[in-house]
Enzyme design. Structure first.
Site, PDB file in Angstrom:
ATOM      1  N   GLY A  11       0.834  -1.385   0.005  1.00 34.18           N
ATOM      2  CA  GLY A  11      -0.082  -0.033  -0.006  1.00 34.18           C
ATOM      3  C   GLY A  11       0.767   1.284   0.057  1.00 34.18           C
ATOM      4  CG  ASN A  12       4.856   1.462   1.737  1.00 31.27           C
ATOM      5  OD1 ASN A  12       4.552   0.252   0.894  1.00 31.27           O
ATOM      6  ND2 ASN A  12       6.038   1.783   1.909  1.00 31.27           N
ATOM      7  CE  LYS A 117      -6.493  -8.108   0.777  1.00 31.66           C
ATOM      8  NZ  LYS A 117      -5.216  -7.921   1.345  1.00 31.66           N
ATOM      9  CE  LYS A 201       1.216  -6.521  -1.884  1.00 24.58           C
ATOM     10  NZ  LYS A 201       0.622  -6.624  -0.594  1.00 24.58           N
ATOM     11  CE  LYS A 263       2.658  -7.086   3.727  1.00 21.87           C
ATOM     12  NZ  LYS A 263       1.729  -7.025   2.645  1.00 21.87           N
TER      13      LYS A 263
HETATM   14  N1  LIG Z   1       5.658  -9.237  12.852  1.00 26.52           N
HETATM   15  C1  LIG Z   1       5.588  -8.145  12.178  1.00 26.52           C
HETATM   16  N2  LIG Z   1       6.954  -7.613  11.712  1.00 26.52           N
HETATM   17  C2  LIG Z   1       6.718  -6.642  10.873  1.00 26.52           C
HETATM   18  N3  LIG Z   1       5.869  -5.917  10.581  1.00 26.52           N
HETATM   19  C3  LIG Z   1       4.410  -6.268  10.965  1.00 26.52           C
HETATM   20  C4  LIG Z   1       4.386  -7.567  11.687  1.00 26.52           C
HETATM   21  N4  LIG Z   1       3.190  -7.520  12.065  1.00 26.52           N
HETATM   22  C5  LIG Z   1       2.600  -6.652  11.697  1.00 26.52           C
HETATM   23  N5  LIG Z   1       3.249  -5.786  10.983  1.00 26.52           N
HETATM   24  C6  LIG Z   1       2.701  -4.615  10.185  1.00 26.52           C
HETATM   25  O1  LIG Z   1       2.436  -5.353   8.759  1.00 26.52           O
HETATM   26  C7  LIG Z   1       2.692  -4.026   7.850  1.00 26.52           C
HETATM   27  C8  LIG Z   1       2.418  -4.428   6.441  1.00 26.52           C
HETATM   28  O2  LIG Z   1       1.163  -4.923   6.170  1.00 26.52           O
HETATM   29  P1  LIG Z   1       0.202  -3.768   5.243  1.00 26.52           P
HETATM   30  O3  LIG Z   1       0.391  -2.461   5.580  1.00 26.52           O
HETATM   31  O4  LIG Z   1      -1.203  -4.604   5.351  1.00 26.52           O
HETATM   32  O5  LIG Z   1       0.990  -4.336   4.009  1.00 26.52           O
HETATM   33  P2  LIG Z   1       1.004  -3.863   2.440  1.00 26.52           P
HETATM   34  O6  LIG Z   1       2.371  -3.065   2.391  1.00 26.52           O
HETATM   35  O7  LIG Z   1       0.970  -4.966   1.395  1.00 26.52           O
HETATM   36  O8  LIG Z   1      -0.051  -2.811   2.263  1.00 26.52           O
HETATM   37  C9  LIG Z   1       3.753  -3.214   8.354  1.00 26.52           C
HETATM   38  O9  LIG Z   1       3.988  -2.055   8.019  1.00 26.52           O
HETATM   39  C10 LIG Z   1       3.860  -3.493  10.101  1.00 26.52           C
HETATM   40  O10 LIG Z   1       3.061  -2.185  10.628  1.00 26.52           O
HETATM   41  N1  LIG Z   2      -5.505  -7.470  -2.841  1.00 24.31           N
HETATM   42  C1  LIG Z   2      -4.512  -6.860  -2.130  1.00 24.31           C
HETATM   43  O1  LIG Z   2      -3.922  -7.808  -1.374  1.00 24.31           O
HETATM   44  O2  LIG Z   2      -4.572  -5.739  -1.654  1.00 24.31           O
HETATM   45  P1  LIG Z   2      -3.474  -4.952  -0.311  1.00 24.31           P
HETATM   46  O3  LIG Z   2      -2.209  -5.584  -0.638  1.00 24.31           O
HETATM   47  O4  LIG Z   2      -3.580  -3.362  -0.494  1.00 24.31           O
HETATM   48  O5  LIG Z   2      -4.186  -5.445   0.777  1.00 24.31           O
END
Ligand SMILES: Nc1ncnc2c1ncn2[C@@H]1O[C@H](COP(=O)(O)OP(=O)(O)O)[C@@H](O)[C@H]1O
Ligand SMILES: NC(=O)OP(=O)(O)O
Length: 301
Positions: A11-12, A117, A201, A263
């Site tokens: 997302g970032n 999700k 994803k 992940k």
């Molecule tokens: N054990 C962990 N180690 C590192 N990050 C973690 C952990 N558990 C949760 N997180 C959080 O998960 C986030 C990543 O997930 P998310 O923001 O949903 O992913 P995406 O980058 O796919 O949008 C990290 O930024 C962190 O805040």
């Molecule tokens: N589809 C999906 O996994 O989206 P995010 O990574 O934004 O959660």
């Protein structure tokens, strides 16, 4: 050394609005082009949680597969132009394109009866209750960050456009594929029929990485490394994680279900799928260092 790398953007990399995304993808393109300039073959995947939620909120009658397709389209459009521009800025003219990608799921996947999700924006508890009552959404707390709508997220089985992606990749094209986890479809004789869901994803990226026989699955998110005891006093960031320890840490609950858990699971699945395959979880900014073994969490069998 030249590697085939599937990069999954979190997302970032995309921001919270189309305007923010258009600016952010310029930065996102840089580490991707760095990897390509170093001689790697890169396939790009990305999330769509915030975007697909925003589209469906704006157009409640729009079915979810169509919302997913729309998110693939406009995110791909921004990403492919940003990567193209970054290539041209460096005197390279590698072709780059987005493939509208459908991901085949099982119509009987248990996920259809258990939405998990998180999509769309974050809400507080009161707002979440209101949305449940007024719109009939399923709302859940997302990894300590607030409440979000949740929708079914079936496991990817196959990728409908895999041959197209393969041909483009084999011919040196940069392909953006399985955007938002891919448009979820079920097979019905000769038809592919969209189903209301949002595929993770990380799992779709793992699937295409296996299909393309990639060397690396790199999951780029907001943190440089995976931690155990994340956010606690005894937090410990990990440089390397073997799959046995990863399973143990999953059982101990170290990875939040809506964020880090998929992940780590996708990373394990790829590392286990064939000898020599490696997964790396790191931040967008540190991707090039990560592939050189300088940072990130490497997940190996
Ligand atoms: N054990 C962990 N180690 C590192 N990050 C973690 C952990 N558990 C949760 N997180 C959080 O998960 C986030 C990543 O997930 P998310 O923001 O949903 O992913 P995406 O980058 O796919 O949008 C990290 O930024 C962190 O805040
Ligand atoms: N589809 C999906 O996994 O989206 P995010 O990574 O934004 O959660």
């Amino acid at each position: 050394m030249s590697n085939k790398i599937v990069v999954a953007l979190g997302g970032n990399a995309l921001g919270k609005s189309p305007k923010e995304q258009l600016e952010l993808v310029k930065e996102t393109a840089k580490p991707i082009v760095d990897l390509i300039q170093e001689g790697n073959n890169v396939i790009v995947a990305h999330g769509n949680g915030p975007q697909v939620g925003m589209i469906n909120l704006a157009m409640p009658d729009m079915p979810f597969p169509e919302c997913g397709a729309m998110s693939q389209g406009y995110i791909g459009y921004h990403l492919q132009n940003a990567i193209r521009e970054e290539f041209l800025n460096r005197g390279m003219n590698t072709p780059v394109s987005t493939v509208v990608t459908q991901v085949i799921v099982d119509k009987d996947d248990k996920a259809f009866n258990n939405p998990t999700k998180p999509i769309g924006s974050f809400y507080n508890e009161e707002e979440a209750k209101k949305l449940e009552q007024e719109k009939g959404y399923d709302m859940k707390e997302d990894a300590g960050r607030g409440y979000r709508r949740v929708v079914p997220s079936p496991i990817p089985i196959d990728i409908a456009e895999k041959e197209t992606v393969k041909i483009l990749v084999d011919n040196g094209h940069v392909v953006i594929t399985v955007g938002g986890g891919g448009i979820p479809v079920i097979e019905d004789n000769n038809s592919l029929i969209g189903v209301p869901a949002v595929i993770d994803k990380d799992f779709a990226s793992e699937k295409i990485a296996e299909i393309l026989d990639a060397d690396y699955l790199i999951i780029l998110t907001a943190v440089e490394k995976v931690a155990i005891n994340f956010g606690k006093e005894n937090e410990q960031f990990l440089d390397k994680l073997n799959v046995d320890d990863a399973y143990k840490y999953i059982d101990e609950g170290h990875f939040a279900p809506g964020s880090m858990l998929p992940k780590v699971r996708a990373a394990i699945k790829f590392a286990e799928s064939k000898s020599g395959r490696k997964s790396l979880i790191t931040s967008l900014e540190r991707a090039a260092d990560g592939i050189q073994g300088k940072t990130g969490t490497l997940i190996v069998k």
